[in-house]
Scaffold this active site. Sequence first.
Site, mmCIF file in Angstrom:
data_model
loop_
_atom_site.group_PDB
_atom_site.id
_atom_site.type_symbol
_atom_site.label_atom_id
_atom_site.label_comp_id
_atom_site.label_asym_id
_atom_site.label_seq_id
_atom_site.Cartn_x
_atom_site.Cartn_y
_atom_site.Cartn_z
ATOM 1 N N SER A 1 10.947 1.333 -1.708
ATOM 2 C CA SER A 1 10.879 1.187 -0.607
ATOM 3 C C SER A 1 9.007 1.677 -0.648
ATOM 4 O O SER A 1 8.394 1.789 -1.476
ATOM 5 C CB SER A 1 10.476 3.265 -0.820
ATOM 6 O OG SER A 1 10.408 3.997 0.212
ATOM 7 N N SER A 2 8.560 1.755 0.508
ATOM 8 C CA SER A 2 7.617 1.009 0.936
ATOM 9 C C SER A 2 6.596 -0.281 -0.171
ATOM 10 O O SER A 2 6.873 -1.082 -0.315
ATOM 11 C CB SER A 2 6.360 2.089 0.966
ATOM 12 O OG SER A 2 4.889 1.928 1.285
ATOM 13 N N SER A 3 5.676 0.368 -0.824
ATOM 14 C CA SER A 3 5.040 -0.737 -2.064
ATOM 15 C C SER A 3 6.061 -0.913 -2.813
ATOM 16 O O SER A 3 6.261 -3.051 -2.985
ATOM 17 C CB SER A 3 4.053 0.606 -2.790
ATOM 18 O OG SER A 3 3.023 -1.038 -3.702
ATOM 19 N N MET B 1 7.622 -3.602 -0.441
ATOM 20 C CA MET B 1 6.729 -4.702 -0.145
ATOM 21 C C MET B 1 6.981 -5.503 -1.726
ATOM 22 O O MET B 1 6.904 -6.796 -1.254
ATOM 23 C CB MET B 1 5.138 -4.665 -0.129
ATOM 24 C CG MET B 1 4.767 -3.669 1.374
ATOM 25 S SD MET B 1 2.738 -2.373 0.857
ATOM 26 C CE MET B 1 3.157 -1.783 2.478
#
Length: 419
Positions: A148-150, A153
Amino acid sequence: MTARRSTFTALVTLLTFAGILVAPQASAASLVEVTAFGDNPGGMRMHVYVPDSRPASPAMVVAMHGCGGSGPGFYSGSEFASLADRHGFIVIYPSAQQEAGFGKCFDTWSDAAKRRGGGSDPVSIVSMVTYAQQRYGGDPGRVFATGSSSGGMMTNEMLALYPDVFKAGAAFMGVPFGCFANAADYPPGASRCTGNGGANRTPQQWGDLVRQAYPGYTGTRPRMQLWHGTADTLVPYSLLREEIEQWTDVFGLSQTPTSTDTPRAGWNRSRYGDEVEAYSIQGAGHSLPSSGMAAAALEFFGITGTPDPDPPVPGTCSVKPTVNAWNNGLTASLAITNNGTATINMWSLAFTLASGQTITSGWNATYAPSTGQVTARNAGYNGTIPPGRSVDIGFQATHTGNAAAPSSFVLNSTACSTG
């Protein structure tokens, strides 16, 4: 049982004094930290969840948190561990240690992190996978990444750098591989990558970044599933398009989806052959994954069969609204109670505002849209509602004369009583 524990404790003590390293063992319904898992240039921490019931060679899922989070936090706040109990796969929870100005994040910006074998967090994560293969018998042919998110990425990162390690990935609220120029380009607000329009490249340019990460690789590429909320402003929704362009180009696919559907209310899915699929979650902010999304990721990985498109929340629920109004404003408090016998995880509460009301701010949840039929999604700290317990949320709104309480409450896919 007490005698067995005493014997085990004595054995561990004896081996420790003898200078023999005893690797930690995962036990029933427990998260175990591994402190010596191999090459660790990122200085990361590793936790692992190994369900008691599993096949001889279980699949492995690397599940990665967002900035400011941790492996144990993602274990508690997502559905992967409970699904591991049901389907018998291992979950590896890395904890990032790189400071990015607003908490610890996975390194997706440094030169080292963008080169296969270059060092930093990607090498540490591969070491965790190797450890789990050797220690717990994990299947090297069924290794998957999600986050999720970072962590989303880093999911893009791992699939680009190590296509021979990972079979598929599911990136929630991520960015394309190679999006960040350097550490200074990472923080939202100052980043060209997450700034409006700053990451607009051609599909071939995005695809070239992946191909250059492992020059000469000719093997099978891992399949990619992408998720993003249409109301996400922290990691803009427009980046979903850039991710799609990157991975479709890697696979040599058209930018036009081969099929589109809505497998669940508000989930708009586009498929590009069998290799890439993308979910646009209507009205969702920076709050994924929410209920049911982990199961959809596992289905994409091939770990499970097709999930129920609208899985019911165990038991029943009730919501008690309390409204305080004045002139053209009001506050509304909503007490959500789990009246069932099973814990509710990663909840979302849909409800209808009275005509003329507009939410201006809220607490203990995220709210979108601000008028009409609204969905409140749990915050990071209140995503679990045990049986017989309640969660209190609320919002402030303006009104044009109608200060009635919200109505028609639906928790995940279950209608709730009022009162």
